[in-house]
Write an enzyme that holds these catalytic residues in place. Structure first.
Site, PDB file in Angstrom:
ATOM      1  N   HIS A 246      -3.106  16.288 -16.909  1.00 29.08           N
ATOM      2  CA  HIS A 246      -2.009  15.976 -15.980  1.00 29.08           C
ATOM      3  C   HIS A 246      -2.558  15.602 -14.597  1.00 29.08           C
ATOM      4  CE1 HIS A 246       1.324  17.339 -18.591  1.00 29.08           C
ATOM      5  NE2 HIS A 246       0.442  18.199 -19.056  1.00 29.08           N
ATOM      6  N   ASP A 307      -3.081  23.050 -19.582  1.00 30.83           N
ATOM      7  CA  ASP A 307      -2.346  22.748 -20.814  1.00 30.83           C
ATOM      8  C   ASP A 307      -2.450  21.271 -21.163  1.00 30.83           C
ATOM      9  OD1 ASP A 307      -0.769  21.897 -18.656  1.00 30.83           O
ATOM     10  OD2 ASP A 307       1.040  21.956 -19.875  1.00 30.83           O
ATOM     11  N   GLU A 308      -2.136  20.959 -22.417  1.00 33.63           N
ATOM     12  CA  GLU A 308      -2.019  19.584 -22.915  1.00 33.63           C
ATOM     13  C   GLU A 308      -3.223  18.733 -22.502  1.00 33.63           C
ATOM     14  OE1 GLU A 308       2.814  19.207 -23.212  1.00 33.63           O
ATOM     15  OE2 GLU A 308       1.886  18.712 -21.294  1.00 33.63           O
ATOM     16  N   VAL A 309      -4.386  19.176 -22.944  1.00 33.09           N
ATOM     17  CA  VAL A 309      -5.644  18.538 -22.556  1.00 33.09           C
ATOM     18  C   VAL A 309      -6.139  17.638 -23.694  1.00 33.09           C
ATOM     19  CG1 VAL A 309      -8.037  18.950 -21.905  1.00 33.09           C
ATOM     20  CG2 VAL A 309      -6.237  20.453 -21.044  1.00 33.09           C
ATOM     21  N   TYR A 388      -0.626  26.439 -29.210  1.00 27.64           N
ATOM     22  CA  TYR A 388      -2.021  26.473 -28.775  1.00 27.64           C
ATOM     23  C   TYR A 388      -2.603  27.869 -28.976  1.00 27.64           C
ATOM     24  CZ  TYR A 388      -0.773  22.116 -26.402  1.00 27.64           C
ATOM     25  OH  TYR A 388      -0.336  20.844 -26.124  1.00 27.64           O
TER      26      TYR A 388
END
Length: 757
Positions: A246, A307-309, A388
């Site tokens: 992000h 997060d969301e890597v 996750y």
């Protein structure tokens, strides 16, 4: 000070003994106190009442309390630093024997607030304001004794300031809401792919500017002001810079520091994460962390994202192997970049701890680490998705966690996703529920290691913040404050009606109404409407009318209703005699429509995979809705990332209603001539059916945002139609197009629809 301590020590036992002889009554406080006893009588206040502070550190709270009392009553109370034997006093003091967030509030001949620290005193002040009773001839508080403290220490609301720009007034208003309901933390998501709202002099290009040239970042002075504004109300702001993902603003604008430059194009490589394999990146990140710690000095935490890597592109960088080899990251060298990711989290944790603070991350790493790198156990994890990492796995391995489950604590405006308060009230601290059917619900029997919970509000425009949160924040507060006694939603809602009324008088003391509106719910008119603005307290009203969103710089004085004939935004603000604003601006968008449908909205569930049976579904709302036009389409797309197109789009959104729901649209259409007609039906995360003259013409069967085609013969004439629609989770989109066989382009279904009379 010694006298005060002795005096209260003698007084408090007497008060509780007396109160035990009286009946305990229901009181309108949220969250419901753990221990309270109501006595007969009222403590009345007037302009001679003083707020006495027995410790100078409580002076800001005393002045804040006088401001709140003035806003709802018009009384001006003085603040005094010395205790006297005057019965007409509100006394603020500390008691070192109380727990960290514990307070006592005793109202009889005086008002006594005893607290362990400033923040718990601020919570007691919130309780006091919820108890205020104003009639024509008196202002007062019921005689009561309260001893109270929360069950869980981590009570938080997250506000996404990086997807859409939020003015300072919105952030201040949410701080006041959190104070009123005893929420301890405001978590500010300050950066994401679209904006970096935290100012850094070392990286000036991160200061995002809107298309019209307006600033969309906060200055250091503004952020420091917000920290102090929150501190005076007992609220602590936790900052977040989302890393390593992000982070487009970082690696695209400063690739030489946070990313990598493609030697062929001399442009930034698309990494999706900052460059975790470069020392320059870590030096710059530490600068950011140190600056965050300095500005947000009251916070015990810094949130670093996590997060969301997406890690594939970073493995292709030439420095990747060099860095991993130097750091001994064997699994990363072998291709498992998750080891580098975990190394990154731990390295940033070390930076955060050097500032004297603790690290928070989103659930984003798997298991307890990767390769030879185990995530530091002193990092707190907000568990939101459960895909996750399972919360039980984290707890069993020694992590402390925070619950921010999708249902009911994720609010996502771009998804029109905001689970209703009644569902939220049935939630328990060990519960995680996802909106996706194939992700199993989780219920943990043991709550040990769960610090509390957080509402996470994502992708919202500023005007939706209070609209959504003022109904949901008090539910979160009660479930975390007095969990065992939070079992009766009906009782809770009765108390909420009272506290919400007081909140409105304090912070939203304006009501905007319109005449000749089409429905009871929603501000839609057909030809014209007269706008009526009224105040919920003393003062005078100023207003502005515009066709653009934003807070106005100039107002007109409101004296009488005024007529409008076009869609636009009404902003109204209450002022006192000294021209000081009371509460916050109240805004309402008024939409002009051409009515063409009668509608009914029905209750549905996230688990459903077909259109509900409307004959057995609970009716949520009914009324009239209109034909799609450019103004309405602009309003819809203002809240979305995936914009909807006007071609064939039917308005299926209703103010204050959030997914999932079923919808029935009824009307009449005019077939212009005999022939074969082709129909194109398209939904996204929903299903639809079109009936004409009682016959099923189109039946949607997929949730994939793909058009479905149907061909039916018609005679010229007028026919009744019915559209059944079911919207499940993410994208609320229904499109119907038609064309007569042999014609070229498809036309909007609504060109056939006859306007309602």
């Amino acid at each position: 000070m010694k006298f005060y301590t002795i005096y209260l020590a003698l007084l408090i036992p007497i008060v509780f003994i007396q109160c035990k002889q009286t009946a305990t009554h229901e009181i309108n406080i949220i969250p419901k106190p753990h221990e309270y006893v109501v006595s007969k009588g009222t403590f009345k206040i007037n302009n001679k009442t003083k707020i006495v502070v027995l410790n100078n550190s409580l002076t800001p709270l005393a002045h804040f309390l006088t401001d709140q009392i003035y806003k709802v009553s018009g009384l001006t109370l003085n603040v005094a630093a010395e205790y006297t034997e005057n019965n007409n006093n509100i006394i603020l003091g500390y008691d070192n024997n109380l727990g960290e967030e514990e307070y006592k509030l005793i109202i009889e001949k005086k008002v006594h607030i005893e607290a362990s620290n400033y923040n718990s005193a601020a919570m007691a002040a919130a309780t006091l304001m919820q108890l205020i009773n104003i009639t024509e001839d008196q202002v007062g508080f019921p005689n009561i004794s309260i001893s109270d403290k929360p069950d869980y220490k981590y009570r938080s609301v997250m506000l996404d300031l990086a997807r859409f720009w939020h003015p300072m007034e919105t952030v201040k208003e949410i701080i006041d809401l959190l104070w009123f309901y005893k929420i301890k933390y405001l978590h500010l998501h300050l950066s994401d792919n679209r904006r970096f709202t935290f100012p850094l002099d070392a990286f000036p290009n991160l200061k995002t500017v809107n298309e019209d040239g307006s600033r969309e970042y906060y200055t250091l002075e503004e952020l420091e002001y917000l920290v102090e504004y929150a501190r005076k109300r007992g609220v602590t702001i936790i900052p977040e810079i989302d890393l390593p993902g992000h982070s487009t603003q970082l690696w695209s604008k400063y690739p030489e520091v946070f990313g990598s430059i493609d030697p062929k194009t001399n442009k930034p490589k698309t990494l999706y994460v900052i460059n975790m394999a470069k020392e320059e990146t870590y030096k710059a990140v530490e600068l950011i962390i140190n600056q965050l710690a300095k500005v947000f000095y009251t916070s015990p935490y810094i949130h670093i994202g996590g997060d969301e890597v997406y890690l594939q592109p970073i493995k292709e960088l030439p420095e990747y192997k060099t860095y991993c080899k130097k750091q001994g990251l064997k699994a990363a060298l072998a291709g498992n970049a998750n080891e580098l990711f975990c190394h990154f989290i731990n390295r940033l944790n070390g930076m955060v701890k050097k500032t004297g603070k603790k690290t928070i991350v989103w659930e984003g790493f798997h298991n307890t680490g990767a390769g030879d790198v185990q995530i530091d156990k002193d990092i707190t994890v907000i568990v939101w998705n459960t895909t996750y990492n399972h919360p039980e796995n984290l707890l069993n391995n020694g992590f402390e966690i925070i619950n921010s489950t999708w249902i009911p604590w994720y609010q996502v405006e771009a998804m029109n996703f905001a689970p209703n308060p009644e569902i939220a009230y049935d939630w328990d601290l060990g519960d995680w529920t996802h909106w996706e059917d194939d992700i199993e619900d989780i219920q943990l029997s043991s709550k040990k290691g769960i610090l509390g919970a957080q509402i996470s509000f994502w992708e919202q425009n500023y005007n939706k913040v209070i609209e959504v949160l003022k109904d949901r924040v008090p539910v979160l507060s009660e479930r975390l404050w007095n969990n065992e006694n939070s079992t009766d939603y009906i009782n809770y809602h009765k108390r909420f009606i009272s506290t919400n009324s007081t909140y409105d008088k304090l912070f939203m003391p304006i009501e905007i109404k319109g005449t000749q509106l089409i429905n009871k719910e929603g501000f839609h008119f057909e030809d014209k409407t007269d706008i009526i603005i009224s105040a919920k307290g003393k003062g005078y009203i100023k207003y502005a009318y515009s066709n653009q969103w934003g807070l106005p710089s100039e107002y007109l004085t409101y004296t009488e209703p005024f007529e409008i004939k076009n869609s636009g935004l009404i902003t109204a603000q209450l002022f006192d005699e000294s021209n000081k604003a009371i509460g916050y601006p109240v805004q309402q968008y008024i939409t002009k429509i051409e009515p063409i449908y009668n509608y009914k909205v029905y209750e549905s569930t996230h688990e459903a995979n077909k259109i509900p049976d409307f004959s057995t579904s609970r009716l949520l709302r009914e009324g009239v809705t209109g034909k799609m036009n450019n103004v309405r389409l602009k309003e819809i797309n203002r809240d979305l990332f995936a914009k909807v197109k006007k071609e064939g789009h039917i308005d299926t959104r209703f103010e204050g209603l959030y997914n999932p729901y079923g919808l029935e649209l009824l009307g009449n259409l005019e077939i212009p001539s005999d022939g074969s007609y082709q129909w194109q039906l398209q939904t996204w995360d929903g299903l639809a059916e079109l009936y004409i003259d009682g016959k099923l013409i189109c039946k949607g069967e997929n949730f994939k945002n793909e058009p479905e085609f149907f061909t039916v013969n018609f005679k010229e004439g007028n026919y009744p139609f019915q559209i059944k629609y079911f919207y499940k989770n993410i994208q609320n989109q229904l499109s119907i197009l038609y064309r007569k066989e042999g014609d070229g382009n498809y036309n909007h279904f609504e060109e056939l629809v006859v306007p309602l009379k």
